[in-house]
Write an enzyme that holds these catalytic residues in place. Structure first.
Site, PDB file in Angstrom:
ATOM      1  N   ARG A 106      11.686   5.246   3.971  1.00  0.00           N
ATOM      2  CA  ARG A 106      11.896   6.696   3.943  1.00  0.00           C
ATOM      3  C   ARG A 106      12.613   7.191   5.199  1.00  0.00           C
ATOM      4  O   ARG A 106      13.412   8.137   5.137  1.00  0.00           O
ATOM      5  CB  ARG A 106      10.561   7.409   3.749  1.00  0.00           C
ATOM      6  CG  ARG A 106       9.970   7.184   2.353  1.00  0.00           C
ATOM      7  CD  ARG A 106       8.495   7.563   2.281  1.00  0.00           C
ATOM      8  NE  ARG A 106       8.277   8.952   2.623  1.00  0.00           N
ATOM      9  CZ  ARG A 106       7.063   9.469   2.855  1.00  0.00           C
ATOM     10  NH1 ARG A 106       5.981   8.703   2.791  1.00  0.00           N
ATOM     11  NH2 ARG A 106       6.929  10.751   3.157  1.00  0.00           N
ATOM     12  N   ASP A 114       2.424   4.933  -0.377  1.00  0.00           N
ATOM     13  CA  ASP A 114       1.885   6.224   0.043  1.00  0.00           C
ATOM     14  C   ASP A 114       1.696   7.169  -1.132  1.00  0.00           C
ATOM     15  O   ASP A 114       2.182   6.919  -2.241  1.00  0.00           O
ATOM     16  CB  ASP A 114       2.825   6.881   1.052  1.00  0.00           C
ATOM     17  CG  ASP A 114       2.875   6.138   2.379  1.00  0.00           C
ATOM     18  OD1 ASP A 114       1.907   5.430   2.692  1.00  0.00           O
ATOM     19  OD2 ASP A 114       3.887   6.284   3.095  1.00  0.00           O
ATOM     20  N   ARG A 124       0.850  -1.196   0.000  1.00  0.00           N
ATOM     21  CA  ARG A 124       0.000   0.000   0.000  1.00  0.00           C
ATOM     22  C   ARG A 124       0.886   1.247   0.000  1.00  0.00           C
ATOM     23  O   ARG A 124       1.068   1.910   1.024  1.00  0.00           O
ATOM     24  CB  ARG A 124      -0.928  -0.022   1.210  1.00  0.00           C
ATOM     25  CG  ARG A 124      -1.887  -1.217   1.204  1.00  0.00           C
ATOM     26  CD  ARG A 124      -2.641  -1.327   2.509  1.00  0.00           C
ATOM     27  NE  ARG A 124      -3.569  -2.452   2.508  1.00  0.00           N
ATOM     28  CZ  ARG A 124      -4.270  -2.846   3.577  1.00  0.00           C
ATOM     29  NH1 ARG A 124      -4.124  -2.207   4.728  1.00  0.00           N
ATOM     30  NH2 ARG A 124      -5.087  -3.878   3.499  1.00  0.00           N
ATOM     31  N   TYR A 128      13.018  -1.822  -2.963  1.00  0.00           N
ATOM     32  CA  TYR A 128      12.715  -0.408  -3.166  1.00  0.00           C
ATOM     33  C   TYR A 128      13.991   0.323  -3.562  1.00  0.00           C
ATOM     34  O   TYR A 128      15.096  -0.068  -3.190  1.00  0.00           O
ATOM     35  CB  TYR A 128      12.191   0.235  -1.874  1.00  0.00           C
ATOM     36  CG  TYR A 128      10.766  -0.071  -1.515  1.00  0.00           C
ATOM     37  CD1 TYR A 128       9.733   0.777  -1.906  1.00  0.00           C
ATOM     38  CD2 TYR A 128      10.442  -1.190  -0.757  1.00  0.00           C
ATOM     39  CE1 TYR A 128       8.414   0.513  -1.552  1.00  0.00           C
ATOM     40  CE2 TYR A 128       9.127  -1.464  -0.404  1.00  0.00           C
ATOM     41  CZ  TYR A 128       8.118  -0.603  -0.799  1.00  0.00           C
ATOM     42  OH  TYR A 128       6.823  -0.873  -0.457  1.00  0.00           O
TER      43      TYR A 128
END
Length: 252
Positions: A203, A52, A50, A110
């Site tokens: 992040r 952002d 999910r 990522y």
């Protein structure tokens, strides 16, 4: 009834994230709408990650159930004639009825891109974080090494009370430097692969590496931050637009 698995790529700039939200257009809502129109039945996809608002993907995964007779491998072609240009299906195929993209063992990768140079690059502004100050890439690599392995990543996530297990495994965490031969600076790519990630974990890791690279934290301090299980000791949460979900593998 069959279950279809989609591999989805998207530019997250104009979306409020993956998950359906009451205050904006999401990737999930766009897929649900166009699949329902295509297959003439109400479709609700289940996503693996999910992401952002503002986060991009090259290979997010979603599944849905359908009674339609259209072959699963043709759905990608049909959908790509309907979807907006910033969302594209990379693959569609039938999978086992009990396959669930979030409950299977996975390897997620990522990448976070940092444009580290004197002036911003307008062509990469939506896909990388512009950072003017010099960064010590070698120190960032040293700091990253403390995070590889299986750890409690409480210090590196935004708290969600419903998540009680914050132990995750990072298989690799690389800091890659690509110099720009024409201008001062270059592109830094933080590439991370793990079995799963907590809310904002990637992040916050990037924000901490930026803190190290800019000289505001020593590399070895990252080990202490990890052990403390205290979010306030880690770096800021890096902006969303520099992050891309590269892909999700299902080893089994």
């Amino acid at each position: 009834m069959k279950r279809v698995k989609l591999t989805v790529a998207y530019d997250g700039t104009n979306y409020c994230g993956w998950q359906v939200q009451p205050n904006g257009i999401s990737i999930e809502s766009v897929l649900n709408h166009h699949l329902s129109e295509l297959l003439k039945e109400e479709i609700h996809v289940i996503g693996a990650s999910r992401t952002d608002a503002g986060v991009h993907a090259q290979g997010n995964v979603a599944v849905f159930d359908t009674q339609a007779r259209m072959p699963a491998d043709r759905i990608s072609y049909a959908m790509n004639t309907r979807l907006p240009a910033d969302i594209r299906i990379q693959d569609s195929r039938e999978v086992a009825p009990d396959f669930h993209p979030r409950f299977c063992k996975t390897r997620k990768t990522y990448e976070y891109k940092i444009c580290n140079r004197r002036f911003p690059d307008p062509c990469s502004r939506l896909y990388s974080l512009f950072y003017y100050w010099d960064l010590d890439v070698e120190k960032m690599r040293q700091a990253a090494s403390y995070l590889v392995g299986t750890h409690d990543f409480t210090s590196f996530c935004t708290n969600k009370p419903e998540v009680t297990n914050r132990v995750r495994t990072i298989y690799s965490l690389d800091v890659i430097w690509q110099p720009d031969p024409l201008l001062c600076g270059g592109l830094i790519t933080v590439r991370i692969c793990g079995n799963g990630f907590l809310y904002n974990m990637v992040r916050i890791i990037v924000g901490t590496l930026l803190k190290v690279g800019s000289g505001r934290m020593e590399p070895e301090e990252v080990a202490a931050v990890l052990a403390a299980k205290n979010r306030t000791l880690a770096g800021d949460t890096a902006q969303a637009h520099g992050l891309t979900l590269v892909g999700i593998e299902y080893p089994e």
